[in-house]
Design an enzyme around this catalytic site. Structure first.
Site, mmCIF file in Angstrom:
data_model
loop_
_atom_site.group_PDB
_atom_site.id
_atom_site.type_symbol
_atom_site.label_atom_id
_atom_site.label_comp_id
_atom_site.label_asym_id
_atom_site.label_seq_id
_atom_site.Cartn_x
_atom_site.Cartn_y
_atom_site.Cartn_z
ATOM 1 C CB CYS A 104 2.919 4.151 -9.428
ATOM 2 S SG CYS A 104 1.433 4.488 -8.466
ATOM 3 C CD GLU A 239 1.802 8.109 -7.333
ATOM 4 O OE1 GLU A 239 0.668 7.771 -6.950
ATOM 5 O OE2 GLU A 239 2.620 7.305 -7.837
ATOM 6 C CG HIS A 242 -2.978 6.979 -9.032
ATOM 7 N ND1 HIS A 242 -3.619 6.088 -9.850
ATOM 8 C CD2 HIS A 242 -1.657 6.648 -9.077
ATOM 9 C CE1 HIS A 242 -2.737 5.254 -10.373
ATOM 10 N NE2 HIS A 242 -1.531 5.572 -9.924
ATOM 11 C CG HIS A 248 -1.394 2.283 -12.912
ATOM 12 N ND1 HIS A 248 -0.883 1.402 -12.001
ATOM 13 C CD2 HIS A 248 -0.940 3.506 -12.554
ATOM 14 C CE1 HIS A 248 -0.156 2.074 -11.128
ATOM 15 N NE2 HIS A 248 -0.185 3.343 -11.433
HETATM 16 ZN ZN LIG Z 1 0.250 4.929 -10.286
#
Ligand SMILES: [Zn+2]
Ligand SMILES: *[C@@H]1O[C@H](CO)[C@@H](O)[C@H](O)[C@H]1NC(C)=O
Ligand SMILES: *[C@@H]1O[C@H](CO)[C@@H](O)[C@H](O)[C@H]1NC(C)=O
Ligand SMILES: [Zn+2]
Length: 527
Positions: A104, A239, A242, A248
């Site tokens: 990512c 994702e 997020h 993370h």
């Molecule tokens: Zn990420």
């Protein structure tokens, strides 16, 4: 858009003379040159990786810099710790593989390695509501939009129960979480890198966008032999984390681990705890829905992605370190630089000196601002000298002596009910008021109280300035944009950001030393 003469930024950079172990020189003109004085030193690519993900202090691409071998070893150790490898500080084969792995694009840790205490809320905000909309803007050659929609639905269901959330898909209107595929530079300041390595990234609320790198070959549960194919579902579940506000994790078995792993079957305890922190605690703390929604909207911080776990509990009086933080906003008021971060404000003189008595809580200065406003992100000085603070869809207007004179709605600026303005400033060129949302802006004429024709326009009109921006100011005749820890100077002749930018905000505008990781900046401000 000529806004006047060109002036030096207040650059007075840092006379650190350091023991030099090896030197990396990156310049806009020629390809990078690396001088190795040590075995096992990282390549420039590897240095860039460690900067990008927050292991090594980030510096602008246009400056020469020097890292000590000590600071590199520390960065390698941080990276190994995060990835769950033995923290040797050496770039062994196993560690070097990390640089090549699919992952990512979101930063792992914020570059704050000082001995100072960190700021409190680095974990980003949740949405401040339970009903969240999403929209798939497009698909990719190997996954049609309809398939992406159904995989998104399944992915969202993985998270929903842990925050008591419900998701609704919309097709045409603006949604909270917007999903799209794009490649290379796609307008948000975080360009993708072609096939491999970075495969996706996403922004925390209230931005919420999820971007997938269209240069990957995206698959739908590909077999393990198909190594070139990236599983959309596995990446999407990460994702979505997020887009809901999670950072993370260094727990390898968690979904929020930054490196690509398949298959994703369920959330790890670590992911679930993050969700509870973001969505379930708030039920207990703010019973009144009304207040919760408004303060959650205004309660977020800089719009640039920030991706670190919150530190352990810190006490209420912990003032963020001006040198190691993002800024909620920066504005020039009465000829001085005002900086806002969390509930604090600083005022600086032209000479980068913090005025006596600061930092101070902004509620002590802006008396009359409702208490639930816990962050100031949008503020500007009108031509009549009044100071206007925006929050949500309202504004509060103060006299030049900081007495509340008026409360109003942003629609009085003849703009529609936008979710929220992020930045407002008056151009010194045409005296017009620029009202910036996330990706669009309006131009308002205060003299005639009308909106100029042809607005809103896209923020991409300010070429090479990434958006959303945290702040825009006019300083000594130049226009500067701020985002995260960095700033850009806008070149009004070329109508784009000046090529030698961005530069680090703290070291240039505030009395902040260079960090030990960054022994030296040298920059030629004027081309
Ligand atoms: Zn990420
Ligand atoms: C998908 O939409 C995004 C955002 O509108 C755009 O940047 C991108 O080019 C589109 N991608 C494709 C493959 O059409
Ligand atoms: C903008 O306002 C200033 C101060 O009121 C004035 O001196 C200046 O002439 C104005 N400029 C334009 C372009 O209207
Ligand atoms: Zn993007």
């Amino acid at each position: 858009m000529n806004m006047g003469s060109r002036n030096c930024v207040p650059v007075s950079l840092l006379g650190y003379i350091a023991f030099v172990a090896f030197i990396y020189i990156s310049g806009s003109a020629v390809s990078a040159k690396t001088i190795f004085l040590e075995e096992n030193a990282p390549t420039l690519d590897e240095v860039n990786f460690m900067k990008k993900y927050g292991y090594l202090q980030e510096v602008p691409s246009s400056v020469s810099m020097t890292y000590t071998s000590q600071s590199i070893a520390e960065a390698v150790t941080r990276m190994q710790n995060f990835a769950g490898l033995p923290p040797t500080g050496y770039l062994d084969d196993e560690t070097r593989k990390l640089f090549k792995r699919r992952r990512c694009g979101v930063k792992d840790i914020e570059a704050k390695f000082s001995t100072h205490r960190r700021k409190r809320y680095i974990l980003q905000q949740g949405w401040g509501k339970k009903a969240i909309t999403y929209r798939v803007i497009n698909g990719t050659s190997t996954l049609p939009k309809t398939r992406v929609e159904s995989l998104m639905k399944t992915g969202l269901e993985v998270w929903a129960p842990h925050g008591g959330l419900n998701f609704r898909m919309v097709d045409h209107s603006k949604a909270d979480i917007e999903v799209s595929f794009a490649s290379k530079d796609h307008g948000d300041g975080f360009p993708f890198d072609g096939p491999g390595r970075v495969v996706a990234h996403a922004f925390p609320p209230p931005h919420g966008a999820m971007h997938f790198d269209d240069d990957e070959i995206w698959g739908d549960n590909p077999s393990e032999d198909d190594e070139d194919i990236t599983d959309f579902f596995a990446v999407a579940v990460h994702e979505i984390g997020h887009a809901l506000g999670l950072s993370h994790s260094n727990v390898k078995a968690s979904v929020m681990y930054p490196y690509y792993q398949v298959p994703v079957e369920k959330l790890h305890e670590d992911d679930i705890m993050g969700m509870q922190e973001l969505y379930l605690k708030e039920d207990v703390h703010s019973p009144a829905l009304e207040v919760r929604t408004e303060s959650a909207v205004s309660g977020r911080s800089s719009l640039a992605p920030r991706f670190t776990k919150a530190d352990s509990e810190e006490d209420e009086n912990d003032v963020p370190d001006l040198c190691y933080t993002n800024y909620d906003t920066i504005q020039v008021l009465q000829g001085k630089i005002y900086v806002f971060e969390e509930e604090w404000m600083w005022v600086l003189s032209e000479k980068k000196t913090i005025l006596e008595g600061y930092p101070k809580r902004f509620h002590e200065v802006f008396i009359g601002l409702p208490r639930h406003i816990n962050v100031i992100r949008t503020i500007y000085e009108k031509q009549n000298g009044h100071i206007v603070v925006f929050s949500g869809r309202s504004y509060w207007e103060f006299s030049a002596r900081f007495r509340l004179v008026k409360r109003g709605r942003i629609t009085e600026y003849k703009i529609p009910q936008v979710p929220e303005l992020t930045t407002v400033f008056i151009s010194n060129y045409n005296n017009k008021t620029y009202l910036i949302e996330y990706e669009r802006y309006w131009r308002y004429d205060e003299a005639t109280k009308t909106m100029d024709r042809g607005y809103p326009k896209e923020m991409s009109a300010w070429r090479n300035v990434p958006y959303p921006v945290d702040a825009a100011i006019i300083w000594k005749g130049d226009t500067f944009f701020f985002r995260g820890p960095r700033f850009w100077r806008f070149d009004n002749h070329q109508i784009r950001a000046h090529q030698y930018y961005p530069l680090p905000t703290a070291q240039i505008w505030f009395p902040c030393p260079s960090t030990p990781d960054m022994m030296q900046y040298t920059t030629n401000d004027e081309p």
